[in-house]
Design a protein around this motif. Structure first.
Motif, short mmCIF file in Angstrom:
data_model
loop_
_atom_site.label_atom_id
_atom_site.label_comp_id
_atom_site.label_asym_id
_atom_site.label_seq_id
_atom_site.Cartn_x
_atom_site.Cartn_y
_atom_site.Cartn_z
N SER A 196 0.83 -1.21 0.00
CA SER A 196 0.00 0.00 0.00
C SER A 196 0.86 1.26 0.00
CB SER A 196 -0.96 0.00 1.20
OG SER A 196 -0.26 0.02 2.42
N LEU A 197 2.00 1.23 0.69
CA LEU A 197 2.91 2.37 0.67
C LEU A 197 3.49 2.61 -0.72
CD1 LEU A 197 4.91 1.89 3.99
CD2 LEU A 197 3.44 3.83 3.45
N SER A 198 3.87 1.53 -1.40
CA SER A 198 4.42 1.67 -2.74
C SER A 198 3.39 2.29 -3.68
CB SER A 198 4.88 0.31 -3.27
OG SER A 198 5.99 -0.16 -2.51
N ALA A 199 2.13 1.84 -3.55
CA ALA A 199 1.06 2.42 -4.38
C ALA A 199 0.86 3.89 -4.06
CB ALA A 199 -0.23 1.63 -4.18
N THR A 200 0.93 4.23 -2.79
CA THR A 200 0.77 5.64 -2.39
C THR A 200 1.89 6.50 -2.94
OG1 THR A 200 -0.50 5.15 -0.39
CG2 THR A 200 0.79 7.19 -0.39
N LEU A 201 3.13 6.01 -2.86
CA LEU A 201 4.25 6.79 -3.40
C LEU A 201 4.09 7.03 -4.89
CD1 LEU A 201 7.56 5.51 -1.73
CD2 LEU A 201 6.27 7.60 -1.26
N ALA A 204 11.96 3.48 -4.86
CA ALA A 204 11.07 4.62 -5.14
C ALA A 204 11.45 5.81 -4.27
CB ALA A 204 9.62 4.22 -4.90
N LEU A 205 11.71 5.58 -2.98
CA LEU A 205 12.11 6.68 -2.10
C LEU A 205 13.38 7.37 -2.61
CD1 LEU A 205 11.62 5.09 1.44
CD2 LEU A 205 10.23 6.91 0.44
N THR A 209 14.77 7.30 -5.70
CA THR A 209 14.86 7.76 -7.09
C THR A 209 13.78 8.75 -7.49
OG1 THR A 209 13.59 5.86 -7.92
CG2 THR A 209 15.99 5.61 -7.80
N MET A 210 12.68 8.85 -6.76
CA MET A 210 11.64 9.80 -7.15
C MET A 210 12.15 11.23 -7.00
SD MET A 210 9.06 9.27 -3.87
CE MET A 210 7.68 10.08 -4.66
N GLU A 211 11.77 12.11 -7.92
CA GLU A 211 12.23 13.49 -7.85
C GLU A 211 11.66 14.22 -6.65
OE1 GLU A 211 12.01 16.01 -11.24
OE2 GLU A 211 12.94 14.56 -12.58
N THR A 212 10.48 13.85 -6.24
CA THR A 212 9.87 14.51 -5.07
C THR A 212 10.73 14.27 -3.84
OG1 THR A 212 7.73 13.91 -6.03
CG2 THR A 212 7.72 14.77 -3.78
N PRO A 213 11.18 15.31 -3.15
CA PRO A 213 11.99 15.10 -1.95
C PRO A 213 11.16 14.49 -0.82
CG PRO A 213 11.53 17.43 -2.25
CD PRO A 213 11.03 16.75 -3.48
N VAL A 214 11.80 13.57 -0.08
CA VAL A 214 11.12 12.86 1.01
C VAL A 214 11.85 13.14 2.31
CG1 VAL A 214 10.26 10.65 1.86
CG2 VAL A 214 10.47 11.04 -0.62
N VAL A 215 11.11 13.59 3.30
CA VAL A 215 11.66 13.92 4.62
C VAL A 215 11.12 12.91 5.63
CG1 VAL A 215 11.86 15.68 6.42
CG2 VAL A 215 11.68 16.37 4.00
N ALA A 216 12.00 12.18 6.28
CA ALA A 216 11.58 11.27 7.35
C ALA A 216 11.46 12.04 8.65
CB ALA A 216 12.58 10.13 7.51
N ALA A 255 14.84 -2.81 8.94
CA ALA A 255 14.31 -2.20 7.72
C ALA A 255 13.79 -0.80 7.99
CB ALA A 255 13.19 -3.08 7.15
N GLY A 256 13.36 -0.52 9.22
CA GLY A 256 12.91 0.83 9.55
C GLY A 256 14.04 1.84 9.46
N MET A 257 15.24 1.43 9.89
CA MET A 257 16.40 2.30 9.74
C MET A 257 16.75 2.44 8.27
SD MET A 257 20.12 2.09 11.58
CE MET A 257 21.45 3.21 11.14
N GLY A 258 16.63 1.33 7.51
CA GLY A 258 16.89 1.41 6.08
C GLY A 258 15.96 2.37 5.38
N ILE A 259 14.69 2.34 5.75
CA ILE A 259 13.71 3.25 5.14
C ILE A 259 14.03 4.70 5.51
CG2 ILE A 259 11.28 3.93 5.25
CD1 ILE A 259 10.71 0.82 5.49
N ALA A 260 14.38 4.94 6.76
CA ALA A 260 14.75 6.30 7.17
C ALA A 260 15.95 6.80 6.38
CB ALA A 260 15.03 6.35 8.67
N CYS A 261 16.93 5.93 6.17
CA CYS A 261 18.14 6.33 5.45
C CYS A 261 17.89 6.48 3.95
CB CYS A 261 19.26 5.33 5.70
SG CYS A 261 19.95 5.41 7.37
#
Length: 263
Positions: free
Chosen positions: A36-41, A96-97, A99-106, A115-121
């Motif tokens: 669901s997160l991938s679809a949202t992104l 996706a996090l 490579t997407m042009e939209t900047p993402v702020v954790a 994996a949570g640390m991986g996602i944050a990084c």
């Protein structure tokens, strides 16, 4: 394991805030949640009105890694195929996090483990609560880093420190994480999400060049992401087939120290 709500999305102007909504499990990842997160992104990336994204967690945790009670990863009576899980679900999400042009702020509001640390990084910036913590965690159950952590962490903290953090899996408080370069800034816990949204708002008001800078630095300064993700998949398949992983998982579930044999 399927739950009615696993994440929420709120859009305020040009900033979208995506909140993991499994607080009872410190927002541990399930395959349902990753899908669901991938679809949202993908949807947010297509939305021209959304120019920055904040990713955070509900409750006391940012993300505690993979949920060990997810039957889609650990089917009862069957061996887990971790390589398949990494390749099909984690790899596409963190790619996706990154490579997407939209900047993402954790907005790292609490523990970010495995994996949570991986996602944050994999996010472009990390606004970190002063009560939050990070740990690579994987080695504690006999696994190797995935979720692009083997790609991002050495680029954030340097090879030697990344090796130490991955092999020892020590818990880093916000102050030490900041000293190592993991944090964009550390803020009082009550202000974490609001500060991340304010920071994202600044990015959203920037030119198209913001997204192009992200693409440029990934291509020219960060090596081969796809190759790194493919090798993580290969190594996690090997690690997931070891007796040590079985022992690590049993020890974690039994709340005891593991007895690894190196096999």
């Amino acid at each position: 394991m399927s739950e009615p709500v696993q994440h929420t999305v709120a859009i305020d102007g040009s900033v979208a805030t995506v909140t993991l909504a499994r607080p009872q499990a410190y927002n541990a990842m399930t395959i349902d949640l990753l899908e669901s997160l991938s679809a949202t992104l993908r949807a947010l990336e297509r939305d021209a009105a959304v120019r920055a994204i904040v990713l955070t967690g509900e409750g006391k945790g940012f993300c505690a890694g993979q949920a060990l009670d997810d039957p889609r990863v650990f089917p009862p009576g069957e061996a887990a195929d971790l390589g398949r899980t990494v390749e099909r679900y984690y790899g596409p999400f963190v790619a996706a996090l990154l490579t997407m042009e939209t900047p993402v702020v954790a907005a790292v509001n609490g523990v970010a483990a495995g994996a949570g640390m991986g996602i944050a990084c994999a996010c472009d910036f990390r606004i970190v609560a002063d009560t939050a913590s990070f740990t690579t965690a994987f080695v504690k159950i006999g696994l190797v880093p995935d979720s692009a952590l083997s790609f991002t962490l050495p680029r954030i903290v340097g090879f030697a420190k990344a090796l130490e953090l991955c092999m020892l899996a020590e818990k880093l408080g916000a102050a030490r994480a900041d000293a190592l370069g993991l944090c964009t800034r550390v803020v009082p816990a009550a202000e974490c999400v609001a500060e991340a949204q304010r920071f994202a708002g600044e990015l959203a008001r920037g030119p198209r060049a913001i997204g192009l800078i992200k693409r440029e630095l990934l291509r020219n300064g960060a090596g081969d992401l796809r190759a790194a993700l493919a090798y993580e998949t290969e190594m996690q398949s090997v690690a997931g087939a070891t007796a040590d992983f079985g022992e690590g998982l049993a020890a974690f579930r039994g709340k005891r120290a593991p007895s690894f044999r190196g096999a």
